[in-house]
Design an enzyme around this catalytic site. Structure first.
Site, short mmCIF file in Angstrom:
data_model
loop_
_atom_site.label_atom_id
_atom_site.label_comp_id
_atom_site.label_asym_id
_atom_site.label_seq_id
_atom_site.Cartn_x
_atom_site.Cartn_y
_atom_site.Cartn_z
N ASP A 1 39.41 15.03 -73.82
CA ASP A 1 38.65 16.00 -74.46
C ASP A 1 39.23 16.25 -75.73
O ASP A 1 40.53 16.10 -75.94
CB ASP A 1 38.48 17.37 -73.65
CG ASP A 1 37.86 18.48 -74.44
OD1 ASP A 1 36.75 18.27 -75.02
OD2 ASP A 1 38.36 19.49 -74.62
N ASP B 1 38.33 19.53 -78.61
CA ASP B 1 38.59 20.66 -78.96
C ASP B 1 39.30 21.61 -77.80
O ASP B 1 38.84 21.66 -76.65
CB ASP B 1 37.10 21.23 -79.24
CG ASP B 1 36.51 20.80 -80.36
OD1 ASP B 1 37.22 20.02 -81.32
OD2 ASP B 1 35.19 21.03 -80.79
#
Length: 269
Positions: free
Chosen positions: A2, A4
């Protein structure tokens, strides 16, 4: 991984604190597959800043973009779009926006398609030029619901029409029911196995609800704590919980895993 709240800090989107592990990843040619709610146009400059050119999974598994000629792969069922072979898993953005218009009659909902780049920038903390790239979507819609207690009825309506609502770091995300990060990661891992001849150990790193499907698909899942909230309530075999948030926690977990692997390899020689 991932982006953010994981490889990128939640507040300033910086990955500076992960530079030491990113250097090792580049040095050893380890594939780093960004698996994110961001758009392709957002991910491309991030890859350039990091000095990598790898497949990317964008918009919560809506599409897998594989650079043409990548490792001499054979990609079945991919369509050529620009410089990529693209495996589409998500619904077209026009279909997503159609549901948003119907949902608006019952719920106080606003998506990125309703916002100018200035508002996206204000809500995300992104510079205006990056906010504009965040608005150029292909598969999914980040949205806000001004009455958060209505998220469950909205979710039920979405599921009845063949859509899914998931929670990200800042926004809810509307997407087609046939997509999630986990499905895209599973397909990507299969591509690596079919196009390679060496044993594969997969690591996944994420911090939010929409990363859980991804973390379930990998050999070594790593959970990054969220600022002010701690770790997501999640139990998985072999789960590693990073000690710190964002890029610093990501860096520590990756360095630990790489050093562990290098030590193990040295002992076998």
């Amino acid at each position: 991984t991932d982006l953010d709240g994981s490889l990128l800090n939640h507040e300033d989107y910086s990955f500076d604190e992960a530079l030491s592990s990113l250097d090792l990843i580049r040095r050893y040619g380890i594939p780093l597959i960004m698996t994110t709610s961001k758009t392709r146009k957002e991910v491309e400059p991030i890859q350039r800043e990091m000095g990598i050119r790898e497949p990317m999974i964008v918009e919560n598994g809506g599409g897998i973009h594989i650079p043409l000629g990548y490792r001499n792969w054979t990609v079945d069922h991919g369509e050529r779009i620009g410089d990529y072979a693209v495996i589409r898993l998500g619904a077209p953005y026009s279909v997503i926006r159609g549901f948003m218009e119907r949902a608006r009659r019952r719920f106080p909902i606003r998506g990125f398609g309703d916002m100018a780049p200035t508002e996206i920038a204000e809500r995300t903390g992104l510079p205006i030029e990056k906010a504009a790239l965040a608005g150029e979507r292909e598969f999914t819609e980040p949205f806000i619901l001004s009455r958060p207690d209505e998220i469950d009825p909205l979710r039920i309506m979405a599921e009845a029409e063949g859509f899914t609502v998931t929670q990200g770091g800042r926004f809810h995300h509307l997407m087609g029911a046939g997509q999630d990060k986990g499905k895209a990661v599973r397909i990507s891992i299969d591509l690596f196995r079919r196009n390679g001849d060496t044993p594969l150990t997969t690591v996944g790193l994420g911090d939010s609800e929409n990363d859980v499907a991804m973390l379930r698909q990998v050999d070594i899942p790593v959970l990054i704590p969220r600022p002010g909230k701690g770790h997501l309530d999640l139990q998985l075999p072999g789960l590693i919980r990073a000690d710190e948030t964002g890029a610093k926690g990501w860096n520590g977990a990756v360095l630990h895993l790489l050093n562990e692997r290098m030590t193990h390899a040295a002992e076998k020689q």
